[in-house]
Motif scaffolding. Structure first.
Motif, PDB file in Angstrom:
ATOM      1  N   ARG A 274       0.829  -1.201   0.000  1.00  0.00           N
ATOM      2  CA  ARG A 274       0.000   0.000   0.000  1.00  0.00           C
ATOM      3  C   ARG A 274       0.871   1.262   0.000  1.00  0.00           C
ATOM      4  O   ARG A 274       0.581   2.235  -0.698  1.00  0.00           O
ATOM      5  N   ALA A 275       1.963   1.230   0.762  1.00  0.00           N
ATOM      6  CA  ALA A 275       2.859   2.384   0.816  1.00  0.00           C
ATOM      7  C   ALA A 275       3.524   2.626  -0.537  1.00  0.00           C
ATOM      8  O   ALA A 275       3.689   3.775  -0.970  1.00  0.00           O
ATOM      9  N   GLU A 276       3.918   1.548  -1.213  1.00  0.00           N
ATOM     10  CA  GLU A 276       4.519   1.704  -2.546  1.00  0.00           C
ATOM     11  C   GLU A 276       3.541   2.339  -3.529  1.00  0.00           C
ATOM     12  O   GLU A 276       3.902   3.220  -4.308  1.00  0.00           O
ATOM     13  N   VAL A 277       2.302   1.866  -3.504  1.00  0.00           N
ATOM     14  CA  VAL A 277       1.312   2.389  -4.447  1.00  0.00           C
ATOM     15  C   VAL A 277       1.012   3.856  -4.143  1.00  0.00           C
ATOM     16  O   VAL A 277       0.840   4.669  -5.058  1.00  0.00           O
ATOM     17  N   ALA A 278       0.966   4.205  -2.864  1.00  0.00           N
ATOM     18  CA  ALA A 278       0.767   5.609  -2.505  1.00  0.00           C
ATOM     19  C   ALA A 278       1.909   6.458  -3.056  1.00  0.00           C
ATOM     20  O   ALA A 278       1.681   7.572  -3.554  1.00  0.00           O
ATOM     21  N   ALA A 279       3.138   5.927  -3.003  1.00  0.00           N
ATOM     22  CA  ALA A 279       4.277   6.651  -3.564  1.00  0.00           C
ATOM     23  C   ALA A 279       4.156   6.766  -5.083  1.00  0.00           C
ATOM     24  O   ALA A 279       4.508   7.805  -5.667  1.00  0.00           O
ATOM     25  N   MET A 280       3.662   5.733  -5.735  1.00  0.00           N
ATOM     26  CA  MET A 280       3.446   5.786  -7.183  1.00  0.00           C
ATOM     27  C   MET A 280       2.431   6.857  -7.550  1.00  0.00           C
ATOM     28  O   MET A 280       2.606   7.602  -8.515  1.00  0.00           O
ATOM     29  N   MET A 281       1.375   6.948  -6.760  1.00  0.00           N
ATOM     30  CA  MET A 281       0.341   7.947  -7.033  1.00  0.00           C
ATOM     31  C   MET A 281       0.874   9.364  -6.851  1.00  0.00           C
ATOM     32  O   MET A 281       0.440  10.296  -7.534  1.00  0.00           O
ATOM     33  N   ALA A 282       1.825   9.523  -5.934  1.00  0.00           N
ATOM     34  CA  ALA A 282       2.391  10.840  -5.653  1.00  0.00           C
ATOM     35  C   ALA A 282       3.639  11.128  -6.489  1.00  0.00           C
ATOM     36  O   ALA A 282       4.309  12.140  -6.259  1.00  0.00           O
ATOM     37  N   ASP A 283       3.955  10.243  -7.449  1.00  0.00           N
ATOM     38  CA  ASP A 283       5.139  10.407  -8.305  1.00  0.00           C
ATOM     39  C   ASP A 283       6.429  10.496  -7.496  1.00  0.00           C
ATOM     40  O   ASP A 283       7.337  11.280  -7.806  1.00  0.00           O
TER      41      ASP A 283
END
Length: 314
Positions: A274-283
């Protein structure tokens, strides 16, 4: 994750259609075309013509103006009504579109760019999606599949009729499931060879005859990534006019973890936290990875996982 961390929930692209469809009035299309208030958009294949108004853009023209720009009035399709004002789509020959490219009062672009860049209001994007899908169907349905006779257009573009065998043909919509498989704080994302570098997204595939949407989502996940799944939960749907589909979005519950990809469909699949995907969403992912833009339903399914809430409805 706090629900306000990523800001307001973005609009789901192509889902903003607000016209009254007035299907019972479509046979009156020739009369509605004569309405001086009538409006029309212009589409030539993948190209959409937009009018420049100062700093803004508009996808709709007065019908007379649209005809003067090359729109084929005899092939007008009625999209619906904005109050009492009829809205149409007029097909435009590619050659006519080419003649408009140098005009400073117009912008010729494509529907993906319009949605991604937010060039016109969401309701116009929804109308353009309907218009493009309708014209795509007409381009593929010139002759009767029953007897081979050339078809005639009826019901304001919402039906084609065979003068020989009396068969009636209606616009089709191809259902496509798109799904995010979730295992606790991890989700499964894949990469198609068609994606831009660094983009990872949900898996997706067409629904087959005799199949429920839920079963299609489970089958496609197993076929593309080798992952077994259980419970399927519907989240949202999105018109997808490329050429004429509707995307039905699910979260699936993972029943296995070992990935075996179909190398014809995918060049990669992996579990992301979940943390990785949040980072992906925030570029700000350390590998420079990202997800599809906010106009795509995949973005909404992924954001729902990150924030632990469903997308807003309506």
């Amino acid at each position: 994750m706090a629900t306000d961390r990523l800001g307001p929930w973005p609009h789901l692209g192509y889902a903003g259609f607000q016209l009254g469809r007035a299907s019972e009035r479509r046979a009156q299309t020739p009369e509605f075309l004569r309405d001086p208030a009538a409006r029309a958009c212009l589409i030539a294949g993948e190209t959409v013509v937009l009018a420049r108004h100062g700093e803004g853009l508009d996808a709709f023209f007065d019908v007379a103006h649209a005809g003067a720009l090359g729109g084929r009035l005899g092939e007008a399709c009625l999209l619906g009504f904005d109050g009492a004002v009829p809205h149409f789509v007029l097909p435009l020959h590619a050659a006519s579109a080419g003649e408009l490219t140098e005009r400073s009062d117009l912008l010729l672009t494509d529907l993906r760019s319009i949605a991604v860049e937010g060039l016109v209001p969401p309701d116009q994007v929804g109308e353009l999606a309907c218009a493009k899908a309708l014209l795509s169907w007409h381009a593929r349905r010139t002759f009767c599949s029953n007897c081979g006779e050339r078809l005639e257009v009826g019901e304001g573009g919402w039906r084609r009729e065979c003068p020989n065998c009396a068969a009636q043909h209606f616009p089709r919509t191809d259902p496509v499931v798109i799904m995010l498989t979730v295992d606790g704080d991890n989700c499964l994302l894949g990469r198609s060879p068609r994606f831009k570098p660094g983009v990872w997204s949900c898996l997706a595939g067409f629904v087959e005859p005799g199949e429920t949407f839920e079963d299609a989502a489970r089958r496609e996940t197993r076929e593309e990534a080798g992952i077994g799944t259980g419970a399927a939960r519907y989240l949202a749907s999105q018109p997808w006019p490329f050429p004429m589909s509707v995307m039905i979005g699910f979260h699936l519950e993972a029943a296995s973890r070992d990935i075996v990809i179909d190398e014809v469909e995918l060049e990669g699949a992996r579990w992301f936290s979940r943390a990785e995907v949040a980072a992906m969403m925030a570029d700000r992912h350390p590998e420079g990875l990202t997800i599809p833009p906010p106009m795509a339903i995949a973005h909404h399914l992924i954001r729902a996982f990150v924030e632990g809430r469903d997308p807003p409805t309506g």
